[in-house]
Design a protein around this motif. Structure first.
Motif: not given
Length: 585
Positions: A231-232, A262
């Motif tokens: 996610d980072d 993403r």
């Protein structure tokens, strides 16, 4: 010398019932050569609907010639004012040629400086490489010791572990490796999956890759996917890209789709046509991807107007696409095409006669209109061999072989630009090292192509750069320019030519003998659609009745009769039209 005096046997070999025509004058082809269909911008209703749409996610279904590249450029222009400070638009393509096309269109739309400032244009493997390089410290291997992939990487690997394997075995191994790597797997997980599948050669190739510290193309995608699932890492890209444009969505794998999603979470635009999906062998699933994108984007925006092709070309295109479920395509400003364009289906006794006819026809077209582009497109490389040999015997005809790195857009110019700062007489080996040093190391594909050019020059016996440069062709940024282009079906995806010849309408080649049923046959039909729809003014399909030396009778393609029926030019009229094309305007 008159056309029929130069190749009487080729003309006598024409075989098509003369029962359809809308072309009635011997001067029509010359007129079509002199007067192309008018270039037209995408109409406001279609273009503005996409460029100014406020939808966060947008799905565009653009059949062949419907202005997809123009729409993406217009969409980028419309999105730029909506970007926040330090944000850019990311445009993703599949090939370097498609990237060159989109860059050229963006430059026309917004200017080169604004394009560089606001839009990043990469192909999917280039984007994956950038993700891997930027976040290499999160990977479970040392990227600094790894070699980036080359076009020959897999070939060299399988030759080391299985030099006895045949072409079909190598293709099956390549496809199995791609399927296994179509997910966010680590190296260990890939080896574990291959061990369970029991393909000893595929496992040996992967072990050799790991041992040699190499990356293959499929490795770039899986490692980028692994990183973007963090996610980072995803947030890092989502802060930088305020919008993403994806060209040819139908050729995406689920892995590539996830990479795009993403990378950007705000504004996503996908453009393509499921009926032009021709990469199923590489894991693409056009129908499934379209369903996923409908869930994300809602109902698509569509068009059924072609801004590329003449009515005659579209008659053949529709003969293939309509039975596949498409709406018929209509030509924008059909009256601007003199007598509607040209389409024909011609049969020859041998492949040699077929090749001679195509060479003479292409020469006649270029002699009449030096600005014309002629694409000679085969389904597979082996069927193009006789065509290539015919043109090799005619050095007066300038040909572009799309298989060669020297003809990739921009590559020779990169070499020439770097060479200006080098001493006269510098060796090829040292020149190659210095040219490569000027290229961003993330642009591994350009580096690969540059190395291929230098390898070719060394093979031809050149010792120094200056003598070699004099023999290199004038390179251009655009993929298609005036002259004759020899290529295979998949390389021509997304391109267009004034005139297209498609040889080899025989069973075993079209469709390929390995794709005669099921999903593979459906994909062959889509390959056919892609080839036909590359043409603007005219398209000519051809076949041979015998294989040549063995005189083995060949079976005409299952699609031959339908296309011959759709052709608007009589076979008996075509030689006269070509003859008139050589007459002074």
């Amino acid at each position: 010398m008159r056309f029929e005096e130069r190749a009487p046997s080729a003309l006598a070999a024409l075989d098509l019932p003369a029962n359809r025509t809308q072309l009635t004058g011997s001067q029509v082809l010359a007129s079509v050569y002199r007067h192309a269909g008018e270039d037209s911008d995408v109409p406001l209703k279609w273009g503005e609907q996409t460029a100014t749409s406020t939808a966060g996610n947008l799905l565009l279904i653009a059949p062949p010639g419907c202005g997809k590249t123009e729409l993406l450029a217009g969409r980028a222009k419309g999105l730029i004012p909506l970007l926040r400070a330090n944000e850019k638009v990311l445009a993703l393509t599949f090939t370097n040629r498609a990237r060159a096309n989109l860059c050229s269109r963006l430059d026309s739309e917004i200017g080169t400086k604004r394009r560089i400032h606001y839009v990043t244009v990469r192909n999917l493997h280039g984007h994956a490489a950038s993700v891997i390089f930027n976040h290499r410290r999160l990977l479970d291997f040392n990227l600094d010791s790894m070699r980036w992939p080359r076009r020959t990487t897999f070939k060299r690997a399988i030759e080391r572990v299985a030099p006895w394997s045949d072409v079909r075995t190598r293709e099956e191994v390549d496809q199995q490796l791609c399927r296994v790597k179509c997910g966010p797997l680590s190296d260990f997980e890939v080896l574990e999956a291959l061990t369970k599948l029991g393909n000893g050669i595929a496992l040996a190739v992967e072990l050799e890759r790991v041992r040699s510290d190499e990356l293959h193309y499929a490795d770039l995608l899986r490692h980028a996917q692994r990183l973007l699932l963090n996610d980072d890492v995803a947030a890092w890209y989502q802060e930088r890209y305020g919008a993403v444009l994806v060209d040819e969505f139908q050729d995406l794998t689920s892995q590539q789709l996830e990479i795009a999603l993403r990378t950007c979470s705000k504004s996503r635009t996908f453009a393509g046509d499921p009926l032009q999906g021709i990469y199923g062998w590489a894991g693409a699933a056009p129908a499934a991807i379209e369903r996923d994108l409908r869930d994300i984007c809602g109902e698509p925006v569509r068009s059924n107007i072609s801004y590329r092709s003449s009515p005659a070309v579209l008659a053949m295109v529709n003969a293939v696409s309509v039975p596949m479920g498409a709406e018929p395509l209509s030509a924008h400003k059909p009256k601007s095409w003199i007598q509607g364009g040209v389409s024909a289906a011609l049969a020859f006794e041998t492949r040699s006669l077929e090749g001679k006819f195509i060479a003479l026809a292409a020469e006649s077209i270029i002699a009449t209109d030096p600005s014309a582009s002629v694409g000679i497109i085969c389904r597979s490389g082996w069927r193009r061999q006789r065509i290539d040999e015919t043109f090799a015997c005619r050095p007066e005809i300038d040909c572009v072989l799309w298989d060669l790195a020297v003809y990739e857009p921009g590559i020779v110019e990169m070499i020439r630009a770097a060479a200006k700062r080098m001493a006269i007489g510098i060796t090829l080996r040292e020149a190659e090292r210095r040219v490569v040093a000027t290229i961003d190391h993330i642009d591994f594909e350009s580096i690969d192509l540059i190395r291929e050019v230098f390898e070719m020059l060394a093979t031809f016996g050149y010792q120094d750069l200056n003598s070699a440069l004099a023999r290199l062709p004038v390179n251009r940024d655009e993929p298609v320019f005036a002259g004759v282009h020899l290529l295979n079906a998949h390389l021509g995806k997304g391109q267009q030519f004034d005139w297209v010849f498609i040889p080899g309408f025989e069973e075993g080649h079209l469709p390929d003998e390995r794709c005669s049923a099921g999903p593979e046959l459906k994909e062959e039909e889509r390959v056919l659609l892609v080839m036909l729809s590359r043409a603007r003014k005219g398209v000519v399909i051809t076949r041979a009745k015998t294989s040549g030396g063995s005189r083995r009778r060949l079976t005409k393609s299952r699609w031959w009769d339908a296309l011959a029926e759709a052709a608007l030019t009589r076979s008996s009229e075509l030689p006269g039209l070509l003859r008139s094309a050589q007459a002074p305007a």
